[in-house]
Design an enzyme around this catalytic site. Structure first.
Site, PDB file in Angstrom:
ATOM      1  CE  LYS A 197      -1.857   2.659   2.902  1.00  0.00           C
ATOM      2  NZ  LYS A 197      -1.651   3.869   2.086  1.00  0.00           N
ATOM      3  CD  GLU A 214      13.537   0.914   9.062  1.00  0.00           C
ATOM      4  OE1 GLU A 214      13.956   1.915   9.663  1.00  0.00           O
ATOM      5  OE2 GLU A 214      14.174  -0.159   9.012  1.00  0.00           O
ATOM      6  CB  CYS A 254      13.351   9.051   7.913  1.00  0.00           C
ATOM      7  SG  CYS A 254      14.337   8.001   6.843  1.00  0.00           S
ATOM      8  CD  GLU A 304      10.639  13.130  11.358  1.00  0.00           C
ATOM      9  OE1 GLU A 304       9.517  12.674  11.662  1.00  0.00           O
ATOM     10  OE2 GLU A 304      11.459  12.502  10.660  1.00  0.00           O
TER      11      GLU A 304
HETATM   12  P1  NAD Z   1       2.125   8.465   7.821  1.00  0.00           P
HETATM   13  O1  NAD Z   1       2.678   7.717   8.959  1.00  0.00           O
HETATM   14  O2  NAD Z   1       1.008   9.410   8.049  1.00  0.00           O
HETATM   15  O3  NAD Z   1       1.675   7.498   6.645  1.00  0.00           O
HETATM   16  C1  NAD Z   1       2.470   6.435   6.194  1.00  0.00           C
HETATM   17  C2  NAD Z   1       1.582   5.393   5.570  1.00  0.00           C
HETATM   18  O4  NAD Z   1       0.717   4.855   6.561  1.00  0.00           O
HETATM   19  C3  NAD Z   1       0.680   5.908   4.460  1.00  0.00           C
HETATM   20  O5  NAD Z   1       0.674   4.949   3.437  1.00  0.00           O
HETATM   21  C4  NAD Z   1      -0.673   5.996   5.135  1.00  0.00           C
HETATM   22  O6  NAD Z   1      -1.764   5.881   4.240  1.00  0.00           O
HETATM   23  C5  NAD Z   1      -0.609   4.800   6.062  1.00  0.00           C
HETATM   24  N1  NAD Z   1      -1.521   4.845   7.200  1.00  0.00           N
HETATM   25  C6  NAD Z   1      -2.063   5.931   7.821  1.00  0.00           C
HETATM   26  N2  NAD Z   1      -2.832   5.552   8.869  1.00  0.00           N
HETATM   27  C7  NAD Z   1      -2.784   4.201   8.909  1.00  0.00           C
HETATM   28  C8  NAD Z   1      -3.350   3.226   9.775  1.00  0.00           C
HETATM   29  N3  NAD Z   1      -4.128   3.573  10.799  1.00  0.00           N
HETATM   30  N4  NAD Z   1      -3.076   1.926   9.550  1.00  0.00           N
HETATM   31  C9  NAD Z   1      -2.267   1.566   8.542  1.00  0.00           C
HETATM   32  N5  NAD Z   1      -1.709   2.432   7.690  1.00  0.00           N
HETATM   33  C10 NAD Z   1      -1.950   3.747   7.862  1.00  0.00           C
HETATM   34  O7  NAD Z   1       3.287   9.215   7.113  1.00  0.00           O
HETATM   35  P2  NAD Z   1       3.948  10.535   7.573  1.00  0.00           P
HETATM   36  O8  NAD Z   1       4.003  10.607   9.060  1.00  0.00           O
HETATM   37  O9  NAD Z   1       3.422  11.679   6.805  1.00  0.00           O
HETATM   38  O10 NAD Z   1       5.412  10.179   6.991  1.00  0.00           O
HETATM   39  C11 NAD Z   1       6.488  10.881   7.344  1.00  0.00           C
HETATM   40  C12 NAD Z   1       7.230  10.092   8.405  1.00  0.00           C
HETATM   41  O11 NAD Z   1       7.849   8.951   7.827  1.00  0.00           O
HETATM   42  C13 NAD Z   1       8.326  10.901   9.040  1.00  0.00           C
HETATM   43  O12 NAD Z   1       8.292  10.730  10.424  1.00  0.00           O
HETATM   44  C14 NAD Z   1       9.580  10.251   8.470  1.00  0.00           C
HETATM   45  O13 NAD Z   1      10.709  10.437   9.257  1.00  0.00           O
HETATM   46  C15 NAD Z   1       9.163   8.834   8.331  1.00  0.00           C
HETATM   47  N6  NAD Z   1      10.029   8.090   7.401  1.00  0.00           N
HETATM   48  C16 NAD Z   1      10.847   7.107   7.889  1.00  0.00           C
HETATM   49  C17 NAD Z   1      11.718   6.421   7.049  1.00  0.00           C
HETATM   50  C18 NAD Z   1      12.629   5.356   7.574  1.00  0.00           C
HETATM   51  O14 NAD Z   1      13.082   4.527   6.786  1.00  0.00           O
HETATM   52  N7  NAD Z   1      12.953   5.327   8.864  1.00  0.00           N
HETATM   53  C19 NAD Z   1      11.738   6.734   5.688  1.00  0.00           C
HETATM   54  C20 NAD Z   1      10.899   7.732   5.227  1.00  0.00           C
HETATM   55  C21 NAD Z   1      10.043   8.410   6.095  1.00  0.00           C
END
Ligand code: NAD
Length: 491
Positions: free
Chosen positions: A185, A259, A294, A394
């Site tokens: 997804k 992650e 991230c 962050e």
């Molecule tokens: P998010 O957590 O809001 O969304 C990520 C995904 O989760 C999306 O596909 C979303 O549709 C899905 N999602 C949302 N609610 C859900 C639920 N209840 N159940 C299952 N899936 C659900 O994304 P965000 O917070 O906007 O992303 C940014 C974050 O991602 C930052 O904190 C960043 O640091 C982190 N990030 C981490 C890495 C890593 O490898 N450590 C890499 C990239 C980004």
């Protein structure tokens, strides 16, 4: 500028739900209006999967698993190698998709496929090297044993929007090499790279159902986490969503690889090569991905003897880098992902000033011909209270907080003072000191003197609220294998 805009087609490709060999143009989750972050204009209606399509895709992936797990490792390896070649051959189109997805400038967008191909090749190489252990010779009572590394079955893969291609490549090849099938997804905000990835999986010749891709929102993600036939979740995103995922996963006791975010410290000692230190410190906080990475080095800790010089150099780099249209050649910094992100980031900038930090440069949304897009000036703060929101949370935008330290001990304490523990960086010519710090810094990785992030052979993943589990290296493969023990009484 106009020349380049004309040269590259800005029309988004159609997006589909991929269930087995089927492509669907609509799903029960409705549609998401995709906004081009470079212009603020709606440019596509993205079909969204709902729980109904998640159920169908999981059933198809479960059926495919029964033959995929028995497919010879040599065939799994060959298919992954073919996929890697296709990813590389489509680098230019992936760069275009990245610019469409989230405003990644072409220059960076061309680098991701090269790295994604490397991740895919690396795990192709593991497909025929999955071994168990033998527990010694028969003991006095005639027993000996061995282990079998078994794939889980269907893996649910949920990724966020900031690096869609690399996130896919960090998860899918390892899962497939280990013999699992996947239902993926992507974020509803960034569906275009995943659409091309799914096309290439098909072109590489993977059996239908091994990789299923469902654009969807939180409801689809939750349905995937709750599905009893999904045996493990591999998630990249924010800590708030990760907490909800852990709650949903608890009903089925589903293991989850998480992650998450970071607030990584970049410690600059006075013996460092300051050209490199300032280049690294600004590239991975203010420039690349408009600060939306991230593992970016968003806190710069500078030794007091070079503090003023470093602040001046960093400010000069920030001011010389004007964000621009991601489709324009030479642009290094594009927009942030959406209007919500603009408000969140500007809110944090405002509160940082209220908390007493000094705004050295930046701090505003960019106007003029970029006013309709989501552009924020590269922003640098000094005099940041280590307990303030800016130091502890962050931002996920182009905002760098600079701190002053005197001794190595002070730097270490400051570096380890947030709840995040994803990455850390050390700039020094004193390798003894670097190695001491690499041991003591509480972070999933320490990169010294410009070592590169996301090298596939090195495991990547945070501690604490930055995550659980590893991607990359042997550990990244083992995340997708369950160890079973066999004991035998030899008569
Ligand atoms: P998010 O957590 O809001 O969304 C990520 C995904 O989760 C999306 O596909 C979303 O549709 C899905 N999602 C949302 N609610 C859900 C639920 N209840 N159940 C299952 N899936 C659900 O994304 P965000 O917070 O906007 O992303 C940014 C974050 O991602 C930052 O904190 C960043 O640091 C982190 N990030 C981490 C890495 C890593 O490898 N450590 C890499 C990239 C980004």
């Amino acid at each position: 500028m106009t020349e380049n805009r004309q040269a590259i087609d800005r029309t988004p490709p159609p997006v589909h739900l991929r269930i087995g060999a089927e492509r669907r143009t609509a799903g029960s989750g409705g549609a998401h209006e995709h906004i081009d972050p470079a212009t603020g204009a709606a440019n596509a209606a993205i079909p969204l999967a709902g729980p109904a399509e998640v159920n169908e895709a999981v059933a198809v992936a479960q059926e495919a698993f029964e033959s995929w797990r028995r497919t010879s490792p040599a065939i799994r390896r060959r298919l992954l190698l073919t996929l890697a070649d296709l990813i590389e051959q489509n680098a230019e189109e992936f760069a275009r998709r990245g610019a469409l997805d989230n405003g990644t400038p072409l220059l960076y967008g061309r680098g991701f496929p090269i790295n994604a191909a490397e991740w895919t090749r690396y795990y192709a190489g593991w497909a025929d090297k999955i071994l168990g252990d033998v527990n010694g010779l028969p003991t006095a009572d005639g027993e000996f044993g061995y282990t079998i590394a078994k794939p889980y079955g269907v893996i649910g893969i949920i990724i966020t929007w900031n690096g869609p291609l690399i996130s896919l490549a960090m998860k899918i090849p390892a899962a497939l090499a280990a013999g699992n099938t996947v239902v993926v997804k992507p974020s509803e905000l960034t569906p275009f790279s995943a659409e091309l990835f799914a096309d290439l999986v098909e072109r590489a010749g993977f059996p239908a159902g091994v990789v299923n891709v469902l654009p969807g929102d939180a409801a689809a993600g939750q349905a995937l986490v709750e599905h009893p036939l999904v045996r493990k979740i591999s998630f990249t995103g924010g800590p708030a969503t990760a907490r909800r995922i852990l709650q949903s996963a608890s009903a089925t006791m589903k293991p989850t690889l998480l992650e998450l975010g970071g607030k990584s410290a970049n410690i600059v000692f006075d013996d460092a090569d300051l050209d490199d230190a300032c280049a690294i410190g600004t590239r991975f906080s203010l420039i690349a991905l408009a600060g939306q990475g991230c593992a970016f080095a968003t806190r710069m800790l500078v030794q007091d003897t070079v503090y003023d010089e470093v602040v001046a150099r960093v400010t000069a780099i920030a001011e010389s880098n004007r964000p621009g249209d991601p489709f324009e050649e030479g642009v290094l910094t594009g927009p942030v992902v959406n209007e919500d992100a603009v408000h969140r980031i500007l809110g944090m900038i405002e509160r940082a000033q209220r908390d007493g930090a000094t705004l050295v440069t930046g701090g505003h949304r960019i106007g003029g011909e970029l006013a309709d897009g989501y552009y924020i000036e590269p922003t640098v703060f000094t005099d940041v209270d280590p307990q303030s929101e800016l130091a502890q949370t962050e931002v996920f935008g182009p905002v760098l907080a600079i701190f002053r330290f005197r001794t190595e001990e002070e730097a270490l304490e400051l570096a380890n003072s947030t709840p995040y523990s994803l990455s850390s960086y050390v700039q020094t010519r004193d390798l003894n000191r670097a190695i001491r710090l690499a041991t003591e810094l509480h972070a999933g990785q320490t990169l010294i003197n410009g070592a590169t992030n996301l090298r596939v052979a090195r495991p990547f993943g945070g501690f604490g609220i930055s995550g659980v589990g590893k991607e990359g290296g042997r550990h990244g493969l083992e995340e997708f294998l369950q160890v079973k023990s066999v004991g035998i009484v030899v008569g």
